[in-house]
Scaffold this active site. Structure first.
Site, PDB file in Angstrom:
ATOM      1  CG  ASP A  79      49.636 133.808  41.188  1.00  0.00           C
ATOM      2  OD1 ASP A  79      48.890 133.721  40.190  1.00  0.00           O
ATOM      3  OD2 ASP A  79      49.223 133.669  42.351  1.00  0.00           O
ATOM      4  CD  GLU A 140      43.824 131.261  40.860  1.00  0.00           C
ATOM      5  OE1 GLU A 140      42.703 130.722  40.874  1.00  0.00           O
ATOM      6  OE2 GLU A 140      44.813 130.719  41.406  1.00  0.00           O
TER       7      GLU A 140
HETATM    8 ZN   LIG Z   1      45.566 127.856  39.243  1.00  0.00          ZN
END
Ligand SMILES: [Zn+2]
Length: 383
Positions: A79, A140
């Protein structure tokens, strides 16, 4: 042996696939295909459903051809942060950047591209390879929540690398633990013009509390922030509630606890000054605190085999790698928390989380060469 042109092209291809947190489906499918082509068996876990996203973590198992070699984990996140849709990568010599409208997404597609290139080189040259577990995580940037959902029983590897930091030549082995806080300051609603004396202004209570707080850099290993303030309905209403969101981070668990307490206490002390008797009833401002451990600290010792392996690879390439501490948290924090020993290696991404993000391809190639050497060395090391 790294095919620079192929690595560059694959990175650009990945950058062009939108993948904001919780919307990583398209890039996940592309990577599933890539890993399968490279000979992995690929599995997508149920993290997507758990976090409200459209796909889970992509986990690839390479069975390995080097007899007796220890399995290695290689991980990066799929992401990207906002603004990160419709990214137009621009190549200016060796510098990859954007048109200034979006981030580049080199965080962390540089890490993803490097892992794929290294495995491709191992395969096309038929190099004896250790078993490798590849993990491309979701979300993340949304608080490491993809990694938090990972079941590490899916991995054979107990040690490895996350490729998710900027400077090539640095191996981050220490990162702080973080607490996430939400404070609900309760006051008392009243008409601001007719009877303000019957109200307790929650915004004022919160402001007094915040004014007493030590925030920013507390010391060399501790930071704190109040980042969101939400409250109030109208200018003629004494506000009865304000919500504050903040965090504290520290490399020391003790200091983290102390800083978190301090922030809560400042608000409680401010609230204690606001007590009101009205129509025979006693009203007091109060604070409701919700404090969660966001992630634990990462503290991989220099003596850990993975650190030694990175140093040995650097030496073979006549490079220097320095172990270092970072103020940021990443998937490596979570993986260490889950019992693995994982450090975070730089990929060359720069000025991340801004529309000025850029990457020097020479750094990317160097980082890929490092990872290749690490995999080769681990494959040669029979235990
Ligand atoms: Zn990163």
């Amino acid at each position: 042996m790294i095919n620079q042109e192929r690595l560059k092209n694959f990175l650009i291809e990945l950058i062009k696939i939108d993948s904001l947190s919780r919307q990583e489906y398209n890039v996940a499918m592309r990577l599933k295909r890539e890993l399968e082509e490279l000979g992995a068996s690929v599995f997508i876990d149920d993290a997507g459903a758990k976090v409200g996203g459209n796909v889970g973590n992509v986990i690839g198992h390479f069975s390995g051809s080097a007899a007796g070699a220890q399995p290695l984990l290689l991980s990066a996140h799929m992401d990207t942060v906002v603004p990160g849709q419709g990214i137009v990568p621009i190549l200016d010599g060796d510098i990859l950047k954007t048109n200034g409208q979006t981030v580049l997404g080199g965080d962390d597609k540089s890490g993803v591209a490097i892992i794929c290139e290294v495995l491709r080189v191992m395969k096309e040259n038929r190099l004896p390879c250790c078993p490798v577990d590849v993990v491309f995580t979701i979300c993340e940037e949304a608080g490491l929540i993809g990694a938090k959902c990972l079941d590490v029983n899916h991995f054979r590897a107990r040690t490895g690398l996350v490729l998710d930091s900027d400077s090539v030549g640095f191996l981050f082995t220490k990162a702080p633990a973080a607490n996430r806080m939400e404070f609900r300051v309760h006051g008392l609603e009243a008409h601001a013009g007719i009877c303000p004396e019957k109200g307790i202004n929650a915004i004022q209570v919160a402001a007094e509390g915040i004014a007493q707080m030590q925030l920013g850099r507390i010391d060399h290993e501790t930071t704190a922030n109040i980042g969101v303030v939400e409250g109030g309905m109208a200018v003629n209403i004494v506000p009865n509630q304000v919500i504050l969101k903040g965090e504290a981070r520290s490399h020391s668990s003790e200091k983290l606890a102390r800083q978190t307490d301090h922030m809560q206490r400042c608000l409680e002390e401010a609230a204690a000054r606001y007590v009101l008797e009205s129509a025979g009833k006693r009203h007091a401002a109060r604070v409701e605190a919700k404090i969660e451990r966001d992630y634990d600290r990462m503290d991989v010792p220099d003596s850990a085999p993975i650190v030694q392996l990175v140093h040995a690879a650097a030496k073979n390439l006549h490079l220097q790698v320095q172990t270092s501490a970072t103020g940021g948290g990443c998937d490596a924090n979570v993986l260490n928390q889950k019992g693995l020993v994982v450090a975070n290696l730089g990929t060359g991404m720069r000025e991340i989380h801004t529309v000025n993000e850029w990457l020097d391809l020479k750094d990317l190639y160097l980082s890929a060469q490092m990872v290749l050497e690490i995999v080769k060395l681990n494959s040669a090391k029979v235990q």
